[in-house]
Scaffold this motif. Sequence first.
Motif, PDB file in Angstrom:
ATOM      1  N   UNK A 122       0.815  -1.208   0.000  1.00 59.99           N
ATOM      2  CA  UNK A 122       0.000   0.000   0.000  1.00 59.99           C
ATOM      3  C   UNK A 122       0.851   1.262   0.000  1.00 59.99           C
ATOM      4  N   UNK A 167       0.682   0.499   5.795  1.00 62.33           N
ATOM      5  CA  UNK A 167      -0.270  -0.272   6.596  1.00 62.33           C
ATOM      6  C   UNK A 167       0.375  -1.413   7.365  1.00 62.33           C
ATOM      7  N   UNK A 168       1.542  -1.167   7.910  1.00 61.93           N
ATOM      8  CA  UNK A 168       2.136  -2.161   8.801  1.00 61.93           C
ATOM      9  C   UNK A 168       1.299  -2.215  10.077  1.00 61.93           C
ATOM     10  N   UNK A 169       1.343  -3.344  10.763  1.00 65.94           N
ATOM     11  CA  UNK A 169       0.616  -3.464  12.024  1.00 65.94           C
ATOM     12  C   UNK A 169       1.473  -2.811  13.124  1.00 65.94           C
ATOM     13  N   UNK A 170       1.010  -1.703  13.685  1.00 68.27           N
ATOM     14  CA  UNK A 170       1.881  -0.922  14.578  1.00 68.27           C
ATOM     15  C   UNK A 170       2.186  -1.629  15.891  1.00 68.27           C
ATOM     16  N   UNK A 171       1.360  -2.627  16.261  1.00 71.03           N
ATOM     17  CA  UNK A 171       1.561  -3.289  17.547  1.00 71.03           C
ATOM     18  C   UNK A 171       2.454  -4.514  17.428  1.00 71.03           C
ATOM     19  N   UNK A 172       3.026  -4.724  16.246  1.00 74.65           N
ATOM     20  CA  UNK A 172       3.920  -5.870  16.062  1.00 74.65           C
ATOM     21  C   UNK A 172       5.280  -5.365  15.571  1.00 74.65           C
ATOM     22  N   UNK A 230       6.466  -8.661   4.204  1.00 74.33           N
ATOM     23  CA  UNK A 230       5.252  -9.245   4.765  1.00 74.33           C
ATOM     24  C   UNK A 230       4.402  -9.887   3.662  1.00 74.33           C
TER      25      UNK A 230
END
Lengths: 247, 216
Positions: A89, A93-98, A155
């Motif tokens: 994207x 849109x990485x997962x910020x909590x990981x 990812x």
Amino acid sequence: MIKAEKVVKRFGKLEVLKGVSLNIDPKEVVVIIGPSGSGKTTFLRCLNGLEKIDGGTIQIGDTEIDSNSTHKEYNRRVRELRKNTGMVFQNFNLFPHMTALGNVIEGLITVKKIQKSEAEKIGEKLLKKVGLLEKRDMYPASLSGGQQQRVAIARSLAMEPKVMMFDEPTSALDPELVGEVLGVMKNLAEEGMTMVMVSHEMGFAKEVAHRVIFMDEGNIVEQGSPSEIFNNPTMDRTKRFLSKVIK
Amino acid sequence: MNLVVPEIFFLLKGAYYTLLITVVSMTFGLIIGLFVAIARLTGNRILVSLAKIYVSIIRGTPLLVQVFIIYFGLPDWGITLEPLTAAFISLSINIGAYLSETIRGSLLAVPKGQMEAAMCLGMTYWQAMKRVILPQAARVAIAPMGNTFIGMLKETSLVSVITVTELLRVSQLLISKHLVVMPFYIAIAIMYWLMSTMFSFILGSIEEKLSKSYSS
């Protein structure tokens, strides 16, 4: 590899895609260019089911989605189709909590049900590939935009897609960070990955793309090899656009 | 003081019930709130309307009336509940409505791209919810949910009117036994305050832990 037939997409009364047809061969790198509002991003989002199509069909690999199928069947096919596609994207849109590694292995663990230790090995290999192994335990917030986008590419690659899609992957980046992301993408292209990319990176398109597609007002106006499109565009609309973009 | 100390076990038993009611209602309220929030965000028109009506009724009527309807009203329809059960049910339903609004807001606070990225990895809607959306929403929701929790701890005192022997009811029983008012009310006020403070502290450390995981 990808076969889109007369794809129509409407947002309310506005017809954003007016019957777009496009075939993409395996290992082909296709760059879609066009002014904003031309429908290029919407078309890409239709290809992996992020937008539901209102007409036509899309086939990727062996899976076909059809605008006429039932809601349930459509969703099932979209999930099937996504097994073969990776998406990168504009805003990462990485997962910020990981952590970086956590992001890369999330799909392996949740979707592919691979053991964590096994997944971590794969994840480390992919982070190494995008040159970020030493950032494995960092959270996205402490990575630069270019690093975040490279983690996002890793990812997607973790799911072993047959097609990688890129939605303006460098538009949100500072100019000096664009090169590192394009470098990773170029390597991917050289490895034979099938790629569809919406972008304004004309330099990248010239160097890496096999085919450039110019879209405007929900249609494909013109397509051809990068040299054809950039040096000898036949349509007035393409000429006008390129004269504004390439200075 | 001389009056309170010998009755400390009775008072602690009251505190135990206060805590029990709070924790049980909060747990079920959380489950209700989660489903109502998701229903409002993704359900069909009927489900969305039902959820809206539920939230509107609960928020628009006093908790005490809700407790009376469950405990004194339902027997008219042949449903008789133990006081404690009635307390659990009415408070869970009540808190669920408030929490659903908090949860809905915090789910909306998670950027849309997060769900899209999760779906593009091949996750189902519920996998994405569990692994990606809820952990981020929890971080937003924890502070307002903590307030609701502490509010609930105090509001449990209302169920003393349906003879649940929680803290307030215990003090009233002791007052009628000893015919002295002030020491017992002060004693339970202190106990409420201690419990609230304790929970504030616990919630504060959870909040800190959640926010930490965003930076390394």
